[in-house]
Design an enzyme around this catalytic site. Structure first.
Site, PDB file in Angstrom:
ATOM      1  CD  GLU A   1      -3.293   5.446   6.524  1.00 42.27           C
ATOM      2  OE1 GLU A   1      -3.222   5.639   5.537  1.00 42.27           O
ATOM      3  OE2 GLU A   1      -2.269   4.982   7.611  1.00 42.27           O
TER       4      GLU A   1
ATOM      5  CG  ASN B   1      -1.761   1.225   1.339  1.00 41.64           C
ATOM      6  OD1 ASN B   1      -1.796   1.895   0.694  1.00 41.64           O
ATOM      7  ND2 ASN B   1      -2.207   1.165   2.853  1.00 41.64           N
TER       8      ASN B   1
ATOM      9  CG  HIS C   1      -5.962   1.631   4.949  1.00 42.78           C
ATOM     10  ND1 HIS C   1      -5.587   2.604   5.813  1.00 42.78           N
ATOM     11  CD2 HIS C   1      -4.888   0.828   4.933  1.00 42.78           C
ATOM     12  CE1 HIS C   1      -4.262   2.319   6.303  1.00 42.78           C
ATOM     13  NE2 HIS C   1      -3.885   1.309   5.955  1.00 42.78           N
TER      14      HIS C   1
ATOM     15  CE  LYS D   1      -0.262   3.088   4.623  1.00 38.28           C
ATOM     16  NZ  LYS D   1      -0.136   3.219   6.348  1.00 38.28           N
TER      17      LYS D   1
ATOM     18  CB  SER E   1       4.418  -2.003  12.305  1.00 40.97           C
ATOM     19  OG  SER E   1       4.229  -0.365  12.757  1.00 40.97           O
TER      20      SER E   1
ATOM     21  N   GLY F   1       2.065   2.100  10.843  1.00 37.58           N
ATOM     22  CA  GLY F   1       2.861   3.128  10.914  1.00 37.58           C
ATOM     23  C   GLY F   1       3.661   3.625  12.208  1.00 37.58           C
TER      24      GLY F   1
ATOM     25  CD  GLU G   1      -3.767  -2.758   7.242  1.00 38.26           C
ATOM     26  OE1 GLU G   1      -2.452  -3.127   6.882  1.00 38.26           O
ATOM     27  OE2 GLU G   1      -4.318  -1.637   6.959  1.00 38.26           O
TER      28      GLU G   1
END
Ligand code: PGA
Length: 251
Positions: free
Chosen positions: A95, A9, A93, A11, A210, A171, A165
């Protein structure tokens, strides 16, 4: 036997130049026995598609609209992505959920549109640290999945991919332990099995948060972890390929 999968991904990163070079580097080292996918920013899709043509690396996108077309400013439809050779779309996702208002219902509608267009949804679920500390991990994940069953029916994840996730691991450099991840993955498979056993048996459930070359093998070694959804480590070809190799070692 499920073929492991590793999806990068990217991003909101890269330029036309860096996206195409990264794709070229990833495609230059085929990894046998693993489905390798890269998900660039949508405006880089066409150029990355050109680079990947004729290689084993598959193309994905980071989101797609629930609608085919019309007055939906700023959105991209699955059919439009498919025209460029996209085969996968990340949906839900964290985010998107936390920053852009994609909620359980709209994620379910997006998932439905992706699957209806003949693409594969990589449907993301996961709890916040607050949820985990309150003992609500499974309830949160169940609600995220149930919203999709409510819209798409018992076969909702037939041919799809789920990515677990944990939000606190994305991250942050803090990854879920292999035991924590396996526990949720097994739960997800059971939850899907309660709707449709065959779907659950062949369902690929990726871990994300991560993942890097150092921890991938330990995570991917678990029964219900079929690969990874990779953010930071997907931006350097050597790191990403090392994660792909770790998945190949489990194949
Ligand atoms: P990360 O991101 O690997 O940088 O934690 C994973 C993701 O957001 O999919």
């Amino acid at each position: 036997m499920r073929t492991p999968m590793v999806a990068g991904n990217w991003k909101l990163n890269g330029s036309r130049e860096s996206a195409t070079s990264l794709a070229r580097e990833v495609a230059a080292t085929p990894v046998a026995g693993v489905d390798v996918v890269v998900c660039p920013v949508s405006v880089h899709t066409a150029e990355v598609a050109e680079v990947l043509e004729g290689t084993d690396v598959k193309l994905g996108a980071q989101n797609a609209c629930a609608h085919e077309g019309g007055a939906y400013t700023g959105e991209v439809s699955s059919t439009m992505l498919a025209e460029f050779g996209c085969e996968y779309v990340i949906i839900g996702h964290s985010e998107r959920r936390s920053l852009f208002g994609d909620d359980n219902e709209s994620c379910a509608a997006r998932h439905q549109a992706v699957m209806a267009a003949g693409l594969t949804s990589i449907f993301c679920v996961g709890e916040t640290l607050e949820d985990r500390e309150a003992g609500n991990t499974m309830a949160v994940v169940d609600a995220q999945l149930q919203a999709v069953f409510d819209v798409c029916g018992t076969q909702a994840f037939d041919g799809a991919v789920i990515a677990y996730e944990p939000v606190w691991a994305i991250g942050t450099g803090v990854t879920a332990s292999p035991e924590q991840a396996q526990e949720v993955h097994a739960h997800i498979r059971e939850f899907v099995a309660a709707q449709d056993q065959q779907t659950a048996a062949k369902l690929r459930i990726l871990y994300g948060g991560s993942v890097n070359a150092g921890n991938a093998q330990e995570l991917f070694g678990n029964t219900d972890i079929d690969g990874g959804l990779i953010g930071g480590a997907a931006l350097k070809s050597a790191d990403f390929l090392a994660v792909c190799q770790a998945a190949a070692a489990q194949a």
